[in-house]
Design a protein around this motif. Structure first.
Motif, PDB file in Angstrom:
ATOM      1  N   MET A 104      59.675  40.075  42.843  1.00 11.05           N
ATOM      2  CA  MET A 104      58.611  41.069  42.850  1.00 11.05           C
ATOM      3  C   MET A 104      57.233  40.417  42.870  1.00 11.05           C
ATOM      4  SD  MET A 104      57.873  44.401  42.601  1.00 11.05           S
ATOM      5  CE  MET A 104      59.184  45.288  41.733  1.00 11.05           C
ATOM      6  N   VAL A 105      57.075  39.337  42.123  1.00 15.73           N
ATOM      7  CA  VAL A 105      55.779  38.673  42.041  1.00 15.73           C
ATOM      8  C   VAL A 105      55.345  38.177  43.418  1.00 15.73           C
ATOM      9  CG1 VAL A 105      54.544  36.697  41.064  1.00 15.73           C
ATOM     10  CG2 VAL A 105      56.091  38.034  39.630  1.00 15.73           C
ATOM     11  N   ALA A 106      56.270  37.589  44.165  1.00 16.21           N
ATOM     12  CA  ALA A 106      55.936  37.098  45.503  1.00 16.21           C
ATOM     13  C   ALA A 106      55.526  38.248  46.417  1.00 16.21           C
ATOM     14  CB  ALA A 106      57.129  36.342  46.088  1.00 16.21           C
ATOM     15  N   ASN A 107      56.266  39.353  46.357  1.00 15.87           N
ATOM     16  CA  ASN A 107      55.913  40.512  47.180  1.00 15.87           C
ATOM     17  C   ASN A 107      54.522  41.043  46.846  1.00 15.87           C
ATOM     18  OD1 ASN A 107      58.324  40.557  48.612  1.00 15.87           O
ATOM     19  ND2 ASN A 107      59.349  41.834  47.105  1.00 15.87           N
ATOM     20  N   VAL A 108      54.217  41.137  45.559  1.00 18.24           N
ATOM     21  CA  VAL A 108      52.913  41.669  45.146  1.00 18.24           C
ATOM     22  C   VAL A 108      51.792  40.749  45.602  1.00 18.24           C
ATOM     23  CG1 VAL A 108      51.479  42.304  43.176  1.00 18.24           C
ATOM     24  CG2 VAL A 108      53.890  42.906  43.187  1.00 18.24           C
ATOM     25  N   LEU A 109      51.988  39.449  45.486  1.00 16.06           N
ATOM     26  CA  LEU A 109      50.950  38.510  45.907  1.00 16.06           C
ATOM     27  C   LEU A 109      50.673  38.614  47.407  1.00 16.06           C
ATOM     28  CD1 LEU A 109      51.823  35.323  43.804  1.00 16.06           C
ATOM     29  CD2 LEU A 109      49.917  36.899  43.477  1.00 16.06           C
ATOM     30  N   VAL A 110      51.731  38.787  48.193  1.00 15.28           N
ATOM     31  CA  VAL A 110      51.551  38.949  49.642  1.00 15.28           C
ATOM     32  C   VAL A 110      50.759  40.215  49.938  1.00 15.28           C
ATOM     33  CG1 VAL A 110      52.749  39.392  51.812  1.00 15.28           C
ATOM     34  CG2 VAL A 110      53.578  37.606  50.276  1.00 15.28           C
ATOM     35  N   GLN A 139      53.951  45.863  39.535  1.00 14.07           N
ATOM     36  CA  GLN A 139      53.119  46.148  40.702  1.00 14.07           C
ATOM     37  C   GLN A 139      51.651  46.400  40.321  1.00 14.07           C
ATOM     38  OE1 GLN A 139      56.145  47.395  39.881  1.00 14.07           O
ATOM     39  NE2 GLN A 139      57.019  48.542  41.594  1.00 14.07           N
ATOM     40  N   PRO A 140      51.354  47.366  39.426  1.00 14.45           N
ATOM     41  CA  PRO A 140      49.945  47.550  39.063  1.00 14.45           C
ATOM     42  C   PRO A 140      49.366  46.392  38.265  1.00 14.45           C
ATOM     43  CG  PRO A 140      51.346  48.979  37.754  1.00 14.45           C
ATOM     44  CD  PRO A 140      52.217  48.384  38.807  1.00 14.45           C
ATOM     45  N   GLN A 141      50.195  45.740  37.464  1.00 15.69           N
ATOM     46  CA  GLN A 141      49.699  44.627  36.661  1.00 15.69           C
ATOM     47  C   GLN A 141      49.159  43.510  37.551  1.00 15.69           C
ATOM     48  OE1 GLN A 141      49.142  43.994  33.565  1.00 15.69           O
ATOM     49  NE2 GLN A 141      49.122  41.778  33.358  1.00 15.69           N
ATOM     50  N   MET A 142      49.874  43.171  38.612  1.00 12.05           N
ATOM     51  CA  MET A 142      49.469  42.053  39.458  1.00 12.05           C
ATOM     52  C   MET A 142      48.605  42.490  40.635  1.00 12.05           C
ATOM     53  SD  MET A 142      52.627  39.429  39.577  1.00 12.05           S
ATOM     54  CE  MET A 142      51.463  38.278  40.287  1.00 12.05           C
ATOM     55  N   LEU A 143      48.800  43.729  41.107  1.00 14.92           N
ATOM     56  CA  LEU A 143      48.067  44.170  42.291  1.00 14.92           C
ATOM     57  C   LEU A 143      46.638  44.580  41.960  1.00 14.92           C
ATOM     58  CD1 LEU A 143      48.865  44.412  45.277  1.00 14.92           C
ATOM     59  CD2 LEU A 143      49.337  46.836  44.884  1.00 14.92           C
ATOM     60  N   LYS A 202      48.744  41.762  47.943  1.00 16.34           N
ATOM     61  CA  LYS A 202      47.376  41.630  47.444  1.00 16.34           C
ATOM     62  C   LYS A 202      46.502  40.907  48.456  1.00 16.34           C
ATOM     63  CE  LYS A 202      44.882  40.498  43.209  1.00 16.34           C
ATOM     64  NZ  LYS A 202      45.032  40.042  41.806  1.00 16.34           N
ATOM     65  N   MET A 203      47.049  39.879  49.100  1.00 16.72           N
ATOM     66  CA  MET A 203      46.287  39.169  50.125  1.00 16.72           C
ATOM     67  C   MET A 203      46.060  40.043  51.353  1.00 16.72           C
ATOM     68  SD  MET A 203      47.699  35.232  49.966  1.00 16.72           S
ATOM     69  CE  MET A 203      49.441  35.667  50.085  1.00 16.72           C
ATOM     70  N   ILE A 204      47.041  40.883  51.693  1.00 18.87           N
ATOM     71  CA  ILE A 204      46.908  41.754  52.860  1.00 18.87           C
ATOM     72  C   ILE A 204      45.841  42.819  52.637  1.00 18.87           C
ATOM     73  CG2 ILE A 204      48.104  43.550  54.187  1.00 18.87           C
ATOM     74  CD1 ILE A 204      50.656  41.910  53.900  1.00 18.87           C
ATOM     75  N   VAL A 227      36.171  48.991  62.866  1.00 11.45           N
ATOM     76  CA  VAL A 227      35.982  49.785  61.654  1.00 11.45           C
ATOM     77  C   VAL A 227      36.293  48.903  60.444  1.00 11.45           C
ATOM     78  CG1 VAL A 227      36.765  51.783  60.343  1.00 11.45           C
ATOM     79  CG2 VAL A 227      36.599  51.923  62.835  1.00 11.45           C
ATOM     80  N   GLU A 228      35.436  48.972  59.441  1.00  9.47           N
ATOM     81  CA  GLU A 228      35.679  48.232  58.204  1.00  9.47           C
ATOM     82  C   GLU A 228      36.332  49.160  57.186  1.00  9.47           C
ATOM     83  OE1 GLU A 228      33.372  45.381  54.944  1.00  9.47           O
ATOM     84  OE2 GLU A 228      32.291  46.275  56.637  1.00  9.47           O
ATOM     85  N   LEU A 229      37.492  48.764  56.733  1.00 13.55           N
ATOM     86  CA  LEU A 229      38.250  49.581  55.788  1.00 13.55           C
ATOM     87  C   LEU A 229      37.685  49.433  54.379  1.00 13.55           C
ATOM     88  CD1 LEU A 229      41.878  48.805  57.014  1.00 13.55           C
ATOM     89  CD2 LEU A 229      40.465  50.782  57.575  1.00 13.55           C
ATOM     90  N   PRO A 230      37.924  50.413  53.510  1.00  7.18           N
ATOM     91  CA  PRO A 230      37.470  50.282  52.117  1.00  7.18           C
ATOM     92  C   PRO A 230      38.234  49.192  51.387  1.00  7.18           C
ATOM     93  CG  PRO A 230      38.852  52.221  52.375  1.00  7.18           C
ATOM     94  CD  PRO A 230      38.611  51.696  53.760  1.00  7.18           C
ATOM     95  N   ASN A 231      37.703  48.760  50.276  1.00 11.81           N
ATOM     96  CA  ASN A 231      38.399  47.809  49.417  1.00 11.81           C
ATOM     97  C   ASN A 231      39.468  48.584  48.649  1.00 11.81           C
ATOM     98  OD1 ASN A 231      39.298  45.876  47.650  1.00 11.81           O
ATOM     99  ND2 ASN A 231      37.273  45.215  46.992  1.00 11.81           N
ATOM    100  N   PHE A 232      40.676  48.602  49.194  1.00  9.10           N
ATOM    101  CA  PHE A 232      41.723  49.475  48.676  1.00  9.10           C
ATOM    102  C   PHE A 232      42.000  49.253  47.194  1.00  9.10           C
ATOM    103  CE2 PHE A 232      42.973  49.253  53.246  1.00  9.10           C
ATOM    104  CZ  PHE A 232      42.830  50.598  53.530  1.00  9.10           C
ATOM    105  N   LEU A 233      41.977  48.008  46.762  1.00  8.78           N
ATOM    106  CA  LEU A 233      42.366  47.702  45.383  1.00  8.78           C
ATOM    107  C   LEU A 233      41.247  47.924  44.383  1.00  8.78           C
ATOM    108  CD1 LEU A 233      44.454  44.458  46.005  1.00  8.78           C
ATOM    109  CD2 LEU A 233      45.224  46.837  45.951  1.00  8.78           C
ATOM    110  N   ALA A 234      40.027  48.133  44.862  1.00  6.88           N
ATOM    111  CA  ALA A 234      38.889  48.363  43.966  1.00  6.88           C
ATOM    112  C   ALA A 234      38.355  49.782  44.066  1.00  6.88           C
ATOM    113  CB  ALA A 234      37.775  47.372  44.276  1.00  6.88           C
ATOM    114  N   ASP A 235      39.014  50.620  44.845  1.00 15.51           N
ATOM    115  CA  ASP A 235      38.586  51.999  45.037  1.00 15.51           C
ATOM    116  C   ASP A 235      39.523  52.916  44.249  1.00 15.51           C
ATOM    117  OD1 ASP A 235      38.110  54.614  46.019  1.00 15.51           O
ATOM    118  OD2 ASP A 235      37.318  53.807  47.892  1.00 15.51           O
TER     119      ASP A 235
END
Length: 303
Positions: free
Chosen positions: A126-132, A240-244, A134-136, A153-161
């Motif tokens: 799971m950790v490897a999947n989440v890291l991938v 998932q939420p902890q690492m993402l 997160k980079m995407i 088009v510039e997409l929003p910052n998905f992980l900070a929105d």
């Protein structure tokens, strides 16, 4: 009379010997179960009634920890986030897995390889999947790069929105577990009696009518099992939420298990964390009981 009693005694002695041997074989597993599961569970019950810091004196406070849960400003948002994740994740995971299993029918070439391909994320850590992911999803990641290159088009910052963070956690989680339920449904579809399917075709059932009226009712036990397991997994979401997202932005993606983790290991409130864990356990048991009660209306078993 004595000649009949002797074989009975020998059979009884042999049965006792086999029972002792069987107990010897399973005793390491039973010891591990007791030491690492049963004892911690019982200890967590005790801890939930104490003010139990990591270090220092423990004080019995009764149900005060359970009362404090609903006074904690972060508990109810964490509970709400868990419910939101479950409501979004479970239907999406079940529906997409079922569609994928139906699509990978016997007429599809290379369906074995495709099943393996879809199952790879399940067995990947799971950790490897989440890291991938997160980079995407980062502003400099693959999604934003493709959007800029192809569409300008510039997409929003998905992980900070706050509007996107939970959705991205759900999307990543669905992708991670898609192959597991797909294999369950594929196995169920392969066990369909050909006689029933052929009889339905003779009666004129085709396409969606065949799927809705024949196939889905016959694989409903597999759907029920997948729904139960997916529901339990979703209510315990953590990695998932902890690492993402780290539970953010703010507390937008902090689920109940992360709240429990923070209380126990970050704030050293082990008694409060144990009370929260038992509330989560009660919620899981209640939802599972409701699902088992409702299965009579839609799950069809062959007799």
């Amino acid at each position: 009379m004595s000649t009949m009693t002797a074989p009975r005694r020998s059979r009884g002695t042999l049965a006792k010997m086999e029972a002792r041997q069987a107990l010897g074989f399973v005793s390491p597993a039973l010891a591990g179960l007791a030491l690492f599961t049963i004892v911690p569970v019982l200890l967590s019950v005790v801890m939930s009634f104490f003010d139990w810091p990591t270090f220092g004196d423990r004080t019995f406070i009764g149900i005060a920890n359970y009362a404090r849960l609903f006074e904690d400003p972060a508990f109810l948002p964490a509970l709400r986030n868990t419910v939101v994740f479950t409501v979004l994740y479970v239907p999406a995971s079940i529906a997409l897995s079922l569609l994928l299993a139906l699509g990978l029918g016997p007429r599809i070439r290379g369906r074995g390889a495709l099943r393996v391909l879809f199952f790879i994320p399940v067995v990947t850590p799971m950790v490897a999947n989440v890291l991938v992911w997160k980079m995407i999803l980062q502003p400099q990641g693959l999604f934003n790069g493709l959007a800029l290159t192809w569409f300008g088009v510039e997409l929003p910052n998905f992980l900070a929105d706050r509007n996107w963070a939970m959705i991205m956690v759900v999307v990543m989680s669905v992708w991670q577990g898609l192959g597991y339920n797909m294999l369950i449904f594929s196995a169920a579809l392969e066990q369909l009696p050909e006689s029933v399917v052929e009889a339905a075709r003779i009666d004129g059932a085709q396409g969606m009518r065949m799927t809705w009226s024949v196939v889905l009712p016959m694989i409903s036990p597999a759907i029920f099992f997948a729904t139960i397991m997916t529901m339990i997994t979703s209510l315990q979401v953590f990695v998932q939420p902890q690492m993402l997202t780290g539970g953010g932005p703010g507390d937008a993606t902090t689920p109940l298990v992360m709240w429990i983790y923070n209380q126990g290991f970050k704030y050293q409130e082990l008694g409060l964390a144990a009370a929260g864990a038992w509330i989560l356990f009660a919620i899981i048991i209640a939802i599972t009981a409701v699902q088992f009660g409702a299965q009579r209306k839609w799950v069809h078993y062959e007799h």
